[in-house]
Design a protein around this motif. Structure first.
Motif: not given
Length: 252
Positions: A88-99, A115-120, A233-241
């Protein structure tokens, strides 16, 4: 089915004992778990025999036994929270582009466990195994906002309990209470430069089946990046939570 009430009482007693800093007397256990004294006595006797509870006869008190420790150790070895959250965290990173990361509360600190790091993206201090003051981090604030007020007061009884990193953030119990009220009203936690200058985070709590905050999920982003939409970003984080809360058997 006739054994279900007994199982429920047993788990209730174990959960209560795990929340106490020291062994407690029978009367307190019975009162806290809403059990008749005789029922609590017989139930504790069985739990002592099985090793889940230790009886201290000289003190007339009961505490957790070795078997309870073994169960906790097994949980640590299996890392179920980390397993169900990593994708779920990896998918969150893919959607947002942030770690993104997942942290758990450990006293007045948060401990980062995934910890899931976003490239760059810039390096972060929130690596696996790192601890940071909970009142300064977005994930920690999300967790604290979901705790009972009495537990927050016990963690932060006076100004000496507050650690400073960048000169920002709450420095007193009253300031923390105000911040947590805002967090609950908003539905997610934030921090801006209170952990690392130039970086901000948004976070939400993952709840277990009892409504207790099991972990905090956060996304960290550069504050000077104009195309970032903190609300999105907050809305996406809430959905993942919410997703992980459901997987843990909780109700978002």
């Amino acid at each position: 089915m006739s054994q279900v009430p007994a199982a429920t009482r047993t788990l209730r007693v174990l959960r209560f004992l795990a929340s106490q800093p020291d062994p407690v007397p029978l009367e307190r256990i019975a009162r806290a778990c809403d059990l008749p004294r005789s029922t609590a006595y017989h139930l504790l006797g069985v739990m002592v025999a099985e090793g889940f509870v230790a009886h201290l006869p000289e003190e007339h008190r009961y505490g957790l036994g070795v078997a309870a420790f073994e169960v906790g150790s097994g949980y640590t070895r299996q890392e179920p929270l980390q397993r169900i959250s990593r994708r779920a965290l990896a998918q969150l990173v893919d959607r947002t582009g942030h770690s993104a990361h997942l942290a758990v509360l450990h006293g007045r600190d948060v401990l980062y466990v995934v910890e899931e790091r976003a490239p760059g993206r810039p390096p972060l201090v929130t690596d696996v195994g790192v601890r940071l003051p909970a009142h300064l981090t977005a994930s920690g604030r999300a967790l604290l906002a979901a705790l009972p007020a009495a537990q927050v007061r016990a963690l932060y009884p006076h100004a000496d309990a507050f650690v400073d990193r960048t000169g920002r953030g709450p420095r007193s119990p009253s300031a923390l209470r105000s911040l947590l009220v805002e967090t609950r009203q908003r539905g997610h936690a934030t921090e801006d430069g209170e952990v690392t200058e130039g970086l901000a985070s948004v976070a939400a709590a993952v709840l277990d089946h009892t409504g207790h905050p099991a972990a905090g999920i956060a996304v960290t982003y550069p504050v000077d990046e104009q195309q970032v939409d903190p609300a999105a970003l907050a809305a996406d984080v809430r959905r993942t939570a919410h997703l992980l809360t459901t997987r843990l058997g909780g109700r978002p």
